[in-house]
Design a protein around this motif. Structure first.
Motif, PDB file in Angstrom:
ATOM      1  N   ARG A  67       0.839  -1.212   0.000  1.00 23.97           N
ATOM      2  CA  ARG A  67       0.000   0.000   0.000  1.00 23.97           C
ATOM      3  C   ARG A  67       0.870   1.257   0.000  1.00 23.97           C
ATOM      4  O   ARG A  67       2.051   1.222   0.330  1.00 23.97           O
ATOM      5  CB  ARG A  67      -0.911   0.022   1.228  1.00 23.97           C
ATOM      6  N   GLY A  68       0.255   2.376  -0.313  1.00 21.39           N
ATOM      7  CA  GLY A  68       0.963   3.644  -0.343  1.00 21.39           C
ATOM      8  C   GLY A  68       1.557   4.037   0.993  1.00 21.39           C
ATOM      9  O   GLY A  68       2.685   4.537   1.063  1.00 21.39           O
ATOM     10  N   ASP A  69       0.818   3.803   2.085  1.00 19.85           N
ATOM     11  CA  ASP A  69       1.353   4.160   3.401  1.00 19.85           C
ATOM     12  C   ASP A  69       2.566   3.310   3.763  1.00 19.85           C
ATOM     13  O   ASP A  69       3.520   3.795   4.369  1.00 19.85           O
ATOM     14  CB  ASP A  69       0.277   4.079   4.489  1.00 19.85           C
ATOM     15  N   GLU A  70       2.576   2.051   3.328  1.00 17.65           N
ATOM     16  CA  GLU A  70       3.739   1.187   3.561  1.00 17.65           C
ATOM     17  C   GLU A  70       4.938   1.665   2.735  1.00 17.65           C
ATOM     18  O   GLU A  70       6.073   1.648   3.217  1.00 17.65           O
ATOM     19  CB  GLU A  70       3.398  -0.262   3.202  1.00 17.65           C
ATOM     20  N   LEU A  71       4.665   2.106   1.508  1.00 15.63           N
ATOM     21  CA  LEU A  71       5.728   2.643   0.661  1.00 15.63           C
ATOM     22  C   LEU A  71       6.320   3.899   1.288  1.00 15.63           C
ATOM     23  O   LEU A  71       7.543   4.033   1.376  1.00 15.63           O
ATOM     24  CB  LEU A  71       5.185   2.958  -0.736  1.00 15.63           C
ATOM     25  N   LEU A  75      10.190   4.405   2.421  1.00 21.19           N
ATOM     26  CA  LEU A  75      10.993   5.486   1.849  1.00 21.19           C
ATOM     27  C   LEU A  75      11.492   6.447   2.911  1.00 21.19           C
ATOM     28  O   LEU A  75      12.612   6.958   2.815  1.00 21.19           O
ATOM     29  CB  LEU A  75      10.176   6.251   0.797  1.00 21.19           C
ATOM     30  N   ARG A  76      10.695   6.719   3.930  1.00 18.44           N
ATOM     31  CA  ARG A  76      11.094   7.632   5.004  1.00 18.44           C
ATOM     32  C   ARG A  76      12.313   7.094   5.769  1.00 18.44           C
ATOM     33  O   ARG A  76      13.111   7.876   6.273  1.00 18.44           O
ATOM     34  CB  ARG A  76       9.947   7.874   5.986  1.00 18.44           C
ATOM     35  N   ARG A  77      12.453   5.773   5.840  1.00 19.46           N
ATOM     36  CA  ARG A  77      13.635   5.206   6.509  1.00 19.46           C
ATOM     37  C   ARG A  77      14.903   5.550   5.728  1.00 19.46           C
ATOM     38  O   ARG A  77      15.958   5.763   6.317  1.00 19.46           O
ATOM     39  CB  ARG A  77      13.489   3.698   6.660  1.00 19.46           C
ATOM     40  N   ARG A  78      14.823   5.579   4.395  1.00 22.88           N
ATOM     41  CA  ARG A  78      15.990   5.875   3.558  1.00 22.88           C
ATOM     42  C   ARG A  78      16.185   7.372   3.351  1.00 22.88           C
ATOM     43  O   ARG A  78      17.305   7.853   3.305  1.00 22.88           O
ATOM     44  CB  ARG A  78      15.825   5.232   2.182  1.00 22.88           C
ATOM     45  N   TRP A  79      15.102   8.096   3.123  1.00 26.04           N
ATOM     46  CA  TRP A  79      15.129   9.519   2.737  1.00 26.04           C
ATOM     47  C   TRP A  79      14.097  10.285   3.567  1.00 26.04           C
ATOM     48  O   TRP A  79      13.002  10.554   3.084  1.00 26.04           O
ATOM     49  CB  TRP A  79      14.825   9.682   1.245  1.00 26.04           C
ATOM     50  N   PRO A  80      14.410  10.645   4.800  1.00 24.67           N
ATOM     51  CA  PRO A  80      13.416  11.299   5.672  1.00 24.67           C
ATOM     52  C   PRO A  80      12.835  12.587   5.106  1.00 24.67           C
ATOM     53  O   PRO A  80      11.693  12.917   5.392  1.00 24.67           O
ATOM     54  CB  PRO A  80      14.205  11.590   6.946  1.00 24.67           C
ATOM     55  N   ALA A  97      -3.660  11.207   9.214  1.00 23.96           N
ATOM     56  CA  ALA A  97      -2.905  11.514  10.427  1.00 23.96           C
ATOM     57  C   ALA A  97      -1.704  10.584  10.572  1.00 23.96           C
ATOM     58  O   ALA A  97      -0.610  11.020  10.943  1.00 23.96           O
ATOM     59  CB  ALA A  97      -3.814  11.417  11.648  1.00 23.96           C
ATOM     60  N   ALA A  98      -1.895   9.302  10.260  1.00 25.77           N
ATOM     61  CA  ALA A  98      -0.797   8.335  10.363  1.00 25.77           C
ATOM     62  C   ALA A  98       0.308   8.670   9.351  1.00 25.77           C
ATOM     63  O   ALA A  98       1.492   8.567   9.677  1.00 25.77           O
ATOM     64  CB  ALA A  98      -1.323   6.920  10.130  1.00 25.77           C
ATOM     65  N   LEU A  99      -0.072   9.077   8.149  1.00 22.41           N
ATOM     66  CA  LEU A  99       0.932   9.455   7.148  1.00 22.41           C
ATOM     67  C   LEU A  99       1.708  10.686   7.597  1.00 22.41           C
ATOM     68  O   LEU A  99       2.926  10.738   7.480  1.00 22.41           O
ATOM     69  CB  LEU A  99       0.263   9.723   5.802  1.00 22.41           C
ATOM     70  N   ARG A 100       1.011  11.677   8.116  1.00 20.16           N
ATOM     71  CA  ARG A 100       1.676  12.901   8.574  1.00 20.16           C
ATOM     72  C   ARG A 100       2.598  12.608   9.767  1.00 20.16           C
ATOM     73  O   ARG A 100       3.647  13.241   9.906  1.00 20.16           O
ATOM     74  CB  ARG A 100       0.649  13.954   8.946  1.00 20.16           C
ATOM     75  N   ALA A 101       2.236  11.633  10.580  1.00 14.11           N
ATOM     76  CA  ALA A 101       3.053  11.278  11.739  1.00 14.11           C
ATOM     77  C   ALA A 101       4.395  10.674  11.335  1.00 14.11           C
ATOM     78  O   ALA A 101       5.332  10.669  12.134  1.00 14.11           O
ATOM     79  CB  ALA A 101       2.284  10.310  12.645  1.00 14.11           C
ATOM     80  N   LEU A 102       4.504  10.185  10.106  1.00 14.52           N
ATOM     81  CA  LEU A 102       5.776   9.626   9.634  1.00 14.52           C
ATOM     82  C   LEU A 102       6.828  10.716   9.437  1.00 14.52           C
ATOM     83  O   LEU A 102       8.006  10.426   9.316  1.00 14.52           O
ATOM     84  CB  LEU A 102       5.575   8.861   8.323  1.00 14.52           C
ATOM     85  N   GLY A 103       6.378  11.972   9.396  1.00 13.13           N
ATOM     86  CA  GLY A 103       7.300  13.094   9.227  1.00 13.13           C
ATOM     87  C   GLY A 103       7.622  13.331   7.777  1.00 13.13           C
ATOM     88  O   GLY A 103       7.193  12.607   6.886  1.00 13.13           O
ATOM     89  N   GLY A 104       8.383  14.382   7.543  1.00 10.14           N
ATOM     90  CA  GLY A 104       8.786  14.733   6.192  1.00 10.14           C
ATOM     91  C   GLY A 104       7.690  15.444   5.434  1.00 10.14           C
ATOM     92  O   GLY A 104       6.527  15.440   5.836  1.00 10.14           O
TER      93      GLY A 104
END
Length: 129
Positions: A67-71, A75-80, A97-104
């Motif tokens: 899914r997009g949220d998993e992608l 990606l955030r782990r490699r390129w925050p 909200a969960a997507l925004r919580a990932l930061g970036g």
């Protein structure tokens, strides 16, 4: 419609619906951007590992295999700081909200978006990143 973008961006697009993917690719390429298409999140992650980094990633939310949220999370782990535009036919506040919580830098758009709006958001997000 505006002319070519202020600078050519390398954009990775993950979209499992062929017609939507074609429309997204056309809109971004008309602005002068280089677009690499992936049929789902897993394919996008593999392309990013092989061809990345990209300037911006555009992803659908609901796709097979990943899914997009998993992608976005991978990606955030490699390129925050990688700018990401998430497109979803179903607006779910908890998912946003969960997507925004990932930061970036992230923008969440509801499909369908008017022609030109996606490219505007991609360029704005990249400039602000």
């Amino acid at each position: 419609m505006r002319g070519p973008a202020y600078r050519r961006l390398r954009i990775l697009v993950a979209e499992d619906e062929a017609l939507i993917g074609l429309a997204v690719e056309q809109e971004l390429e008309e602005r002068g951007h280089a677009v690499t298409m992936a049929s789902d999140g897993q394919a996008a992650l593999e392309l990013e590992a092989r061809l990345g980094p990209f300037d911006v990633v555009v992803t659908d939310m609901q796709m097979p295999r990943m899914r997009g949220d998993e992608l976005v999370q991978a990606l955030r782990r490699r390129w925050p700081g990688l700018p990401v535009v998430v497109m979803s036919a179903n607006h779910v506040p908890e998912a946003s909200a969960a997507l925004r919580a990932l930061g970036g830098p992230i923008t969440i758009l509801t499909k369908p978006t008017p022609f030109g709006h996606l490219a505007d958001e991609v360029e704005r997000l990249e400039r602000e990143a």
